[in-house]
Design a protein around this motif. Structure first.
Motif, mmCIF file in Angstrom:
data_model
loop_
_atom_site.group_PDB
_atom_site.id
_atom_site.type_symbol
_atom_site.label_atom_id
_atom_site.label_comp_id
_atom_site.label_asym_id
_atom_site.label_seq_id
_atom_site.Cartn_x
_atom_site.Cartn_y
_atom_site.Cartn_z
ATOM 1 N N VAL A 14 0.841 -1.203 0.000
ATOM 2 C CA VAL A 14 0.000 0.000 0.000
ATOM 3 C C VAL A 14 0.872 1.247 0.000
ATOM 4 O O VAL A 14 0.607 2.206 -0.730
ATOM 5 C CB VAL A 14 -0.968 -0.024 1.204
ATOM 6 C CG1 VAL A 14 -1.638 1.322 1.396
ATOM 7 C CG2 VAL A 14 -2.004 -1.117 1.026
ATOM 8 N N SER A 15 1.933 1.242 0.802
ATOM 9 C CA SER A 15 2.829 2.395 0.848
ATOM 10 C C SER A 15 3.494 2.630 -0.504
ATOM 11 O O SER A 15 3.672 3.777 -0.926
ATOM 12 C CB SER A 15 3.901 2.202 1.918
ATOM 13 O OG SER A 15 3.336 2.197 3.187
ATOM 14 N N ASN A 20 3.844 5.962 -5.208
ATOM 15 C CA ASN A 20 3.817 6.240 -6.647
ATOM 16 C C ASN A 20 2.805 7.328 -6.976
ATOM 17 O O ASN A 20 3.059 8.186 -7.821
ATOM 18 C CB ASN A 20 3.501 4.976 -7.443
ATOM 19 C CG ASN A 20 4.733 4.248 -7.876
ATOM 20 O OD1 ASN A 20 5.724 4.864 -8.229
ATOM 21 N ND2 ASN A 20 4.690 2.941 -7.838
ATOM 22 N N ALA A 21 1.643 7.297 -6.318
ATOM 23 C CA ALA A 21 0.639 8.342 -6.535
ATOM 24 C C ALA A 21 1.184 9.694 -6.076
ATOM 25 O O ALA A 21 1.001 10.718 -6.758
ATOM 26 C CB ALA A 21 -0.646 7.999 -5.787
ATOM 27 N N ALA A 63 7.643 5.468 -0.086
ATOM 28 C CA ALA A 63 7.055 4.319 0.597
ATOM 29 C C ALA A 63 7.703 4.119 1.960
ATOM 30 O O ALA A 63 7.015 3.798 2.939
ATOM 31 C CB ALA A 63 7.216 3.058 -0.255
ATOM 32 N N THR A 64 9.005 4.327 2.043
ATOM 33 C CA THR A 64 9.695 4.204 3.323
ATOM 34 C C THR A 64 9.217 5.259 4.305
ATOM 35 O O THR A 64 8.949 4.964 5.478
ATOM 36 C CB THR A 64 11.220 4.322 3.121
ATOM 37 O OG1 THR A 64 11.635 3.311 2.203
ATOM 38 C CG2 THR A 64 11.962 4.160 4.423
ATOM 39 N N LEU A 65 9.085 6.502 3.843
ATOM 40 C CA LEU A 65 8.586 7.571 4.707
ATOM 41 C C LEU A 65 7.158 7.294 5.166
ATOM 42 O O LEU A 65 6.820 7.492 6.339
ATOM 43 C CB LEU A 65 8.645 8.915 3.983
ATOM 44 C CG LEU A 65 10.020 9.538 3.840
ATOM 45 C CD1 LEU A 65 9.940 10.779 2.958
ATOM 46 C CD2 LEU A 65 10.585 9.894 5.201
ATOM 47 N N THR A 70 3.376 5.705 9.344
ATOM 48 C CA THR A 70 2.315 4.780 9.727
ATOM 49 C C THR A 70 2.692 4.051 11.010
ATOM 50 O O THR A 70 1.850 3.849 11.892
ATOM 51 C CB THR A 70 2.044 3.769 8.598
ATOM 52 O OG1 THR A 70 1.700 4.472 7.424
ATOM 53 C CG2 THR A 70 0.927 2.816 8.960
ATOM 54 N N GLY A 71 3.950 3.658 11.137
ATOM 55 C CA GLY A 71 4.413 3.014 12.365
ATOM 56 C C GLY A 71 4.288 3.929 13.568
ATOM 57 O O GLY A 71 3.864 3.507 14.644
#
Length: 82
Positions: A14-15, A20-21, A63-65, A70-71
């Protein structure tokens, strides 16, 4: 253990899709921020000798950010670590 692995896999997927979006939106509306992420991705690729395209590196960075934030959100919401 399997549930944890599946949830982490889905969270990264999902990330990556949202990253990408965000990449498309950054390129369209904030080209200076997009350029910063491109340079940052190129630096990471040079340091670790990774041969990905710079756009893919930006998607991985975003995605990593997103995974990191999220964490933090889950930690704060569910008071994990107590």
């Amino acid at each position: 253990m399997i549930k944890s692995g599946i949830s982490h896999m889905l969270a990264f997927l999902v990330s990556l899709v949202v990253g990408n979006a965000m990449l498309i939106l950054l390129k369209t509306y904030l080209p200076s921020v997009y350029a910063f992420f491109l340079r940052f991705g190129q630096a990471i690729a040079l340091i670790f000798k990774i041969s990905y395209d710079s756009k893919i590196m930006v998607a991985f960075e975003l995605a990593t950010l997103l995974s990191f934030f999220t964490g933090i959100l889950f930690y704060k919401l569910f008071k994990l670590g107590r």
